[in-house]
Design a protein around this motif. Structure first.
Motif, mmCIF file in Angstrom:
data_model
loop_
_atom_site.group_PDB
_atom_site.id
_atom_site.type_symbol
_atom_site.label_atom_id
_atom_site.label_comp_id
_atom_site.label_asym_id
_atom_site.label_seq_id
_atom_site.Cartn_x
_atom_site.Cartn_y
_atom_site.Cartn_z
ATOM 1 N N ARG A 116 -17.217 8.574 7.752
ATOM 2 C CA ARG A 116 -16.291 7.324 7.528
ATOM 3 C C ARG A 116 -15.084 8.266 7.191
ATOM 4 O O ARG A 116 -14.349 8.063 7.823
ATOM 5 C CB ARG A 116 -16.957 6.444 6.641
ATOM 6 N N ARG A 117 -15.088 9.224 6.092
ATOM 7 C CA ARG A 117 -14.277 9.902 5.910
ATOM 8 C C ARG A 117 -13.283 10.750 6.940
ATOM 9 O O ARG A 117 -12.268 10.600 7.019
ATOM 10 C CB ARG A 117 -14.145 11.076 5.205
ATOM 11 N N ARG A 118 -14.019 11.010 7.615
ATOM 12 C CA ARG A 118 -13.476 11.693 9.081
ATOM 13 C C ARG A 118 -13.054 10.589 9.743
ATOM 14 O O ARG A 118 -11.962 11.125 10.645
ATOM 15 C CB ARG A 118 -14.329 12.503 9.960
ATOM 16 N N ILE A 119 -13.483 9.980 10.660
ATOM 17 C CA ILE A 119 -12.429 8.269 10.437
ATOM 18 C C ILE A 119 -10.756 8.095 10.288
ATOM 19 O O ILE A 119 -10.051 7.489 11.438
ATOM 20 C CB ILE A 119 -13.503 7.593 11.129
ATOM 21 N N ALA A 120 -11.007 7.705 9.202
ATOM 22 C CA ALA A 120 -10.191 7.215 7.987
ATOM 23 C C ALA A 120 -8.762 8.824 7.995
ATOM 24 O O ALA A 120 -7.744 8.330 8.388
ATOM 25 C CB ALA A 120 -10.685 7.617 6.486
ATOM 26 N N GLN A 121 -9.163 9.851 8.572
ATOM 27 C CA GLN A 121 -8.413 10.748 8.361
ATOM 28 C C GLN A 121 -7.559 11.124 9.614
ATOM 29 O O GLN A 121 -6.216 11.206 9.974
ATOM 30 C CB GLN A 121 -9.281 12.449 8.284
ATOM 31 N N GLY A 122 -8.656 10.386 10.675
ATOM 32 C CA GLY A 122 -8.624 10.319 12.174
ATOM 33 C C GLY A 122 -7.463 9.304 12.204
ATOM 34 O O GLY A 122 -6.409 9.236 12.911
ATOM 35 N N TRP A 123 -7.311 8.768 11.989
ATOM 36 C CA TRP A 123 -6.748 6.998 12.161
ATOM 37 C C TRP A 123 -6.047 7.788 11.020
ATOM 38 O O TRP A 123 -4.140 7.024 11.721
ATOM 39 C CB TRP A 123 -7.412 6.018 11.325
ATOM 40 N N ARG A 124 -5.687 8.218 9.714
ATOM 41 C CA ARG A 124 -4.179 8.470 9.216
ATOM 42 C C ARG A 124 -3.392 9.047 10.448
ATOM 43 O O ARG A 124 -1.998 9.148 10.431
ATOM 44 C CB ARG A 124 -4.352 9.620 8.369
ATOM 45 N N MET A 125 -3.962 10.119 11.059
ATOM 46 C CA MET A 125 -3.290 11.331 11.829
ATOM 47 C C MET A 125 -2.086 10.257 13.210
ATOM 48 O O MET A 125 -1.726 10.327 13.762
ATOM 49 C CB MET A 125 -3.956 12.527 12.277
ATOM 50 N N VAL A 126 -2.931 9.210 13.673
ATOM 51 C CA VAL A 126 -2.400 8.808 15.023
ATOM 52 C C VAL A 126 -1.779 7.684 14.200
ATOM 53 O O VAL A 126 -0.110 7.468 14.552
ATOM 54 C CB VAL A 126 -3.981 7.793 15.002
ATOM 55 N N VAL A 127 -1.253 6.488 12.777
ATOM 56 C CA VAL A 127 -0.320 6.123 12.167
ATOM 57 C C VAL A 127 1.172 7.144 11.750
ATOM 58 O O VAL A 127 1.666 6.866 12.155
ATOM 59 C CB VAL A 127 -1.089 5.784 10.515
ATOM 60 N N PHE A 128 0.812 8.245 11.063
ATOM 61 C CA PHE A 128 1.819 9.288 11.307
ATOM 62 C C PHE A 128 2.377 10.028 13.161
ATOM 63 O O PHE A 128 3.689 10.084 12.985
ATOM 64 C CB PHE A 128 1.202 10.695 11.083
ATOM 65 N N ALA A 129 1.546 9.802 14.020
ATOM 66 C CA ALA A 129 1.928 9.448 15.431
ATOM 67 C C ALA A 129 3.274 8.823 15.794
ATOM 68 O O ALA A 129 4.118 8.549 16.277
ATOM 69 C CB ALA A 129 0.889 10.443 16.066
ATOM 70 N N PHE A 130 2.685 7.697 15.606
ATOM 71 C CA PHE A 130 3.551 6.151 15.750
ATOM 72 C C PHE A 130 4.322 6.619 14.971
ATOM 73 O O PHE A 130 5.852 6.056 15.101
ATOM 74 C CB PHE A 130 2.456 5.489 15.090
#
Length: 271
Positions: free
Chosen positions: A45-59
């Protein structure tokens, strides 16, 4: 090493942000993809949250890159107005030294005196028409340091009024034409005038109070009912003072010259 222009700096920032979009989006996707293989729920769950955070930064980086690409130049030119390039001044031609008088030599034969070369007429400085002088506001004094660059005639404009397909010779048919330029130290409210002439006959006129700020890109446009062949001139005035002019030519369709074989066959028919 030459200095970067404002356009190059803005473009470089936009490119770096686009690279940041690609990198952060790829890292975020990798974290989300690899997190699904982890056996522990909390770690996954922590790794998935970090991944989505990086996607938001990319957006976010992508939105900032688009804003810089489309609006960065306008903001930069508002903060740092461009300075028009100066027209180079011709250097002074050195006066030849006096040739010493030679000793007595045989008298040469008389050389015919060349015919008198006509002196070219002086081109008068453009003057604002009387009808426009009546609209000038005497309460606003134009800044004497106001400057316009040379006018570039183009058939279309790009972003920020930058000219595209610039030429000084156009072939019929011709649509709307633009006279693009840069400016510096202008004042809002001062009357500026752009006049298009065909053989000293006015065909287009734009005379309104200036509202484009102190510096940046500007243009004047003209689209008469019909363009005809001839030599055209654009004159720009700031207040009642002439600032800059340019000329361009419009010609008809260019036809192909007859081939050599056709010319030879024609010549053989002459008795």
């Amino acid at each position: 090493m030459s200095e970067l222009t404002i356009d190059q700096i803005v473009q470089s920032i936009a490119v770096m942000l686009l690279l940041a979009v690609v990198v952060t989006a790829w890292v975020g996707w990798r974290q989300i993809h690899t997190a699904r293989k982890l056996p522990f729920f909390m770690l996954r769950r922590r790794r998935i949250a970090q991944g989505w955070r990086m996607v938001v930064f990319a957006f976010f980086f992508g939105v900032v890159a688009l804003m810089i690409q489309f609006f960065g130049r306008q903001v930069a030119y508002t903060i740092v107005p461009p300075t028009p390039s100066l027209t180079p001044t011709n250097t002074i031609t050195p006066t030849p030294s006096i040739t010493p008088t030679p000793t007595i030599s045989p008298i040469p034969s008389i050389t015919p005196t060349p015919s008198i070369t006509p002196t070219p007429t002086i081109t008068p400085t453009p003057v604002l028409p009387e009808t426009i002088l009546e609209d000038l506001d005497s309460n606003i004094t134009p800044d004497p340091e106001a400057a316009f660059s040379s006018i570039e005639v183009a058939s279309r404009l790009g972003s920020n009024n930058q000219p595209l397909d610039v030429a000084d010779l156009f072939i019929l048919p011709v649509g709307r034409l633009y006279g693009a330029f840069t400016y510096d130290q202008l004042q809002d409210g001062v009357l500026w005038t752009a006049i298009w002439y065909l053989d000293q006959v006015e065909i287009c006129l734009e005379s309104i109070p200036w509202d484009g700020g102190t510096g940046g890109y500007g243009d004047t446009e003209c689209e008469p009912e019909e363009w005809i062949e001839g030599e055209y001139e654009i004159q720009i005035f700031y207040g009642e003072q002439w600032k800059v002019s340019t000329r361009f030519t419009i010609v008809g369709e260019i036809t192909d010259t007859p081939s050599t074989s056709e010319a030879t066959s024609t010549e053989t028919q002459i008795p």
